[in-house]
Design a protein around this motif. Structure first.
Motif, mmCIF file in Angstrom:
data_model
loop_
_atom_site.group_PDB
_atom_site.id
_atom_site.type_symbol
_atom_site.label_atom_id
_atom_site.label_comp_id
_atom_site.label_asym_id
_atom_site.label_seq_id
_atom_site.Cartn_x
_atom_site.Cartn_y
_atom_site.Cartn_z
ATOM 1 N N HIS A 249 0.853 -1.196 0.000
ATOM 2 C CA HIS A 249 0.000 0.000 0.000
ATOM 3 C C HIS A 249 0.886 1.242 0.000
ATOM 4 C CE1 HIS A 249 -3.629 -2.352 0.837
ATOM 5 N NE2 HIS A 249 -2.865 -3.066 1.635
ATOM 6 N N SER A 250 0.345 2.331 -0.555
ATOM 7 C CA SER A 250 1.127 3.567 -0.618
ATOM 8 C C SER A 250 0.870 4.430 0.623
ATOM 9 C CB SER A 250 0.751 4.368 -1.868
ATOM 10 O OG SER A 250 -0.587 4.808 -1.743
ATOM 11 N N ILE A 251 1.724 5.439 0.778
ATOM 12 C CA ILE A 251 1.521 6.398 1.879
ATOM 13 C C ILE A 251 0.159 7.092 1.680
ATOM 14 C CG2 ILE A 251 2.534 8.387 3.112
ATOM 15 C CD1 ILE A 251 4.519 6.028 2.875
ATOM 16 N N LYS A 252 -0.182 7.374 0.435
ATOM 17 C CA LYS A 252 -1.478 8.038 0.174
ATOM 18 C C LYS A 252 -2.643 7.166 0.647
ATOM 19 C CE LYS A 252 -0.142 10.942 -3.704
ATOM 20 N NZ LYS A 252 0.075 10.983 -5.148
ATOM 21 N N GLU A 253 -2.552 5.853 0.424
ATOM 22 C CA GLU A 253 -3.620 4.958 0.904
ATOM 23 C C GLU A 253 -3.690 4.987 2.430
ATOM 24 O OE1 GLU A 253 -3.790 0.906 -1.038
ATOM 25 O OE2 GLU A 253 -2.151 1.763 -2.173
ATOM 26 N N PHE A 254 -2.516 5.037 3.058
ATOM 27 C CA PHE A 254 -2.477 5.109 4.526
ATOM 28 C C PHE A 254 -3.183 6.385 4.987
ATOM 29 C CE2 PHE A 254 -0.376 3.278 8.308
ATOM 30 C CZ PHE A 254 -0.631 4.276 9.229
ATOM 31 N N LEU A 255 -2.859 7.509 4.311
ATOM 32 C CA LEU A 255 -3.456 8.800 4.677
ATOM 33 C C LEU A 255 -4.974 8.755 4.523
ATOM 34 C CD1 LEU A 255 -0.849 11.158 2.973
ATOM 35 C CD2 LEU A 255 -1.364 11.102 5.434
ATOM 36 N N ASN A 256 -5.391 8.134 3.420
ATOM 37 C CA ASN A 256 -6.826 8.048 3.144
ATOM 38 C C ASN A 256 -7.589 7.395 4.285
ATOM 39 O OD1 ASN A 256 -8.598 8.740 1.116
ATOM 40 N ND2 ASN A 256 -7.408 7.593 -0.410
ATOM 41 N N ILE A 257 -7.107 6.243 4.722
ATOM 42 C CA ILE A 257 -7.817 5.513 5.786
ATOM 43 C C ILE A 257 -7.717 6.273 7.111
ATOM 44 C CG2 ILE A 257 -7.888 3.371 7.124
ATOM 45 C CD1 ILE A 257 -6.918 1.911 4.656
ATOM 46 N N ALA A 258 -6.531 6.817 7.398
ATOM 47 C CA ALA A 258 -6.336 7.499 8.689
ATOM 48 C C ALA A 258 -7.234 8.734 8.786
ATOM 49 C CB ALA A 258 -4.865 7.884 8.844
ATOM 50 N N PHE A 259 -7.281 9.549 7.726
ATOM 51 C CA PHE A 259 -8.120 10.759 7.772
ATOM 52 C C PHE A 259 -9.608 10.431 7.672
ATOM 53 C CE2 PHE A 259 -5.677 14.681 8.081
ATOM 54 C CZ PHE A 259 -4.368 14.230 7.924
ATOM 55 N N ASP A 260 -9.933 9.371 6.919
ATOM 56 C CA ASP A 260 -11.321 8.909 6.859
ATOM 57 C C ASP A 260 -11.851 8.608 8.253
ATOM 58 O OD1 ASP A 260 -12.225 8.948 4.333
ATOM 59 O OD2 ASP A 260 -12.465 6.762 4.132
ATOM 60 N N PHE A 261 -10.997 8.016 9.062
ATOM 61 C CA PHE A 261 -11.382 7.609 10.424
ATOM 62 C C PHE A 261 -11.860 8.801 11.238
ATOM 63 C CE2 PHE A 261 -10.709 6.208 14.813
ATOM 64 C CZ PHE A 261 -11.238 4.923 14.775
#
Ligand code: NDP
Ligand code: GDP
Length: 350
Positions: A249-261
């Protein structure tokens, strides 16, 4: 009662491995460095600080390593101590080589001379694959280190093999891909993000600076990875094993899930600062853990989305407690925003 000596007990994996071995009934000895301010927060966080026998060791000092083996008389040694941060290895390449690379030879020499029956685990790393073009990496993939950290880890990895083949030591390399948790160091990208996400949610911060957002990692959950370390030392024969999730997974995918939360859009809060871009980066890691699954019976259970959410949730809970005035063992409350840490841009323009 079996006895284990863990170097780097104050780190993420040291704490989880100690917890795991205590539950298995081991007597656990842990080495720590003498520092001006104590940093036992992870052991306190897991409520195991009082259950561990502590020994002061620096991997730069051979005699302290020998002493620790004489004091603990271990059946198993887990070498988790290292200058473990790739970014810092560009700023401190010499210390990284001396600690992360040569430090391992010091332990191997000590074992060969005074405790040849000890079983030895070396924390090798997926960083030794470096920036490669393979879709996934296994124990037989070509090594191509891309940082002083990775070069030091590969030197150590090779020394483990040399001592295993040359002197018959029971010594294993665990080629662990990135593994994270609420106890991860704050400078690593995952925890850097989850700590900031929590602060942004609570209005304590409004922007986060990162480096390369496109690099991809195979991120697993640290408490599951320490069990694999132990399994490697319980086999008939020593060997090297990849431990991973086989997902990337990319850093962008990580950001997506973290900020979605927390119900926000990451793009409104992230900016790129060149000082976090490495002179050479590893763009893509995805581990093939088939050998570990077949020989050790190990497989990961926590996957990417759960991992991100576990980390955000835990950082959020900690900042909320902190705001209420509760005091407890953790690292983030007095860690400076990395914007404040002065450093030269790592990449030279020529
Ligand atoms: P941490 O950075 O959390 O812990 C590193 C430990 O090493 C700390 O206890 C640190 O002590 C100790 N240490 C540093 N320098 C020295 C020294 N000169 N002498 C003695 N001890 C020292 O790392 P992790 O727990 O995340 O990782 C454990 C090991 O696994 C490391 O070797 C790391 O490189 C490797 N690894 C980690 C991966 C990951 O994703 N976590 C992936 C692959 C490999 P102090 O607290 O005083 O700084
Ligand atoms: P590593 O795989 O051991 O180097 O673990 P890190 O968490 O330090 O870095 C993982 C990836 O995230 C690397 O490709 C980094 O270049 C990238 N990254 C992007 N921005 C940052 C940042 O601000 N800090 C860190 N540590 N890594 C970043």
């Amino acid at each position: 009662m079996k006895r284990a000596l863990i170097t780097g007990i104050t780190g993420q994996d040291g704490a989880y491995l100690a917890d795991f071995l205590l539950k298995k009934g081991y007597k656990v000895y842990g080495t720590f460095r003498r520092v001006s301010t104590p940093n036992f927060w992870r052991l306190q966080y897991l409520n195991i600080f009082d259950k561990i026998e502590l020994i002061s060791v620096d991997l730069l000092d051979s005699f302290s390593i020998i002493e620790s083996i004489k004091i603990s008389r271990p059946n198993e040694i887990y070498n988790l101590a290292a200058q473990s941060f790739v970014g810092a290895s560009f700023e401190q390449p010499i210390a990284s080589g001396e600690i992360t690379g040569l430090g391992v030879t010091k332990i191997l020499e000590a074992i060969r001379n005074i405790a040849p029956d000890v079983r030895f685990y070396q924390a090798s790393s997926s960083e030794i694959f470096g920036d490669n073009t393979f879709s996934e990496q296994s124990e037989t993939t070509h090594f191509n280190p891309s940082s002083p950290y990775a070069a030091a880890k590969l030197y150590a990895h090779n020394m483990v093999k040399i001592y295993r083949n040359g002197y018959g030591l029971y010594a294993c390399n665990g080629i662990l891909f990135n593994h994270e948790s609420p106890l991860r160091g704050l400078e690593f990208v995952t925890r850097k993000i989850t700590n900031s996400v929590a602060k942004i949610r609570l209005g304590l911060e409004n922007n986060l600076e990162l480096g390369n957002l496109d690099s991809r990692r195979d991120w697993g959950y640290a408490p599951e990875y320490v069990e694999a370390m132990w399994l490697m030392l319980q086999q008939d024969k020593p060997d090297d094993y990849v431990i991973a999730t086989n997902e990337t997974h990319s850093i962008k995918e990580f950001l997506n899930i973290a900020f979605d939360f927390i119900g926000l859009n990451w793009e409104n809060y992230i900016s790129v600062n060149e000082k976090f871009i490495r002179p050479v980066d590893v763009r893509h890691l995805k581990g093939n853990y088939t050998k570990s699954s077949e020989n050790l019976g190990w497989k990961p259970n926590i996957h990417f989305k759960d991992l991100v959410e576990i980390m955000v949730k835990s950082d959020l809970e900690r900042w909320i407690k902190w705001q209420k005035g509760e005091h407890f063992a953790w690292d983030a409350w007095n860690y400076p925003n990395e914007k404040r840490i002065l450093s030269r841009k790592l990449k030279l323009e020529r």
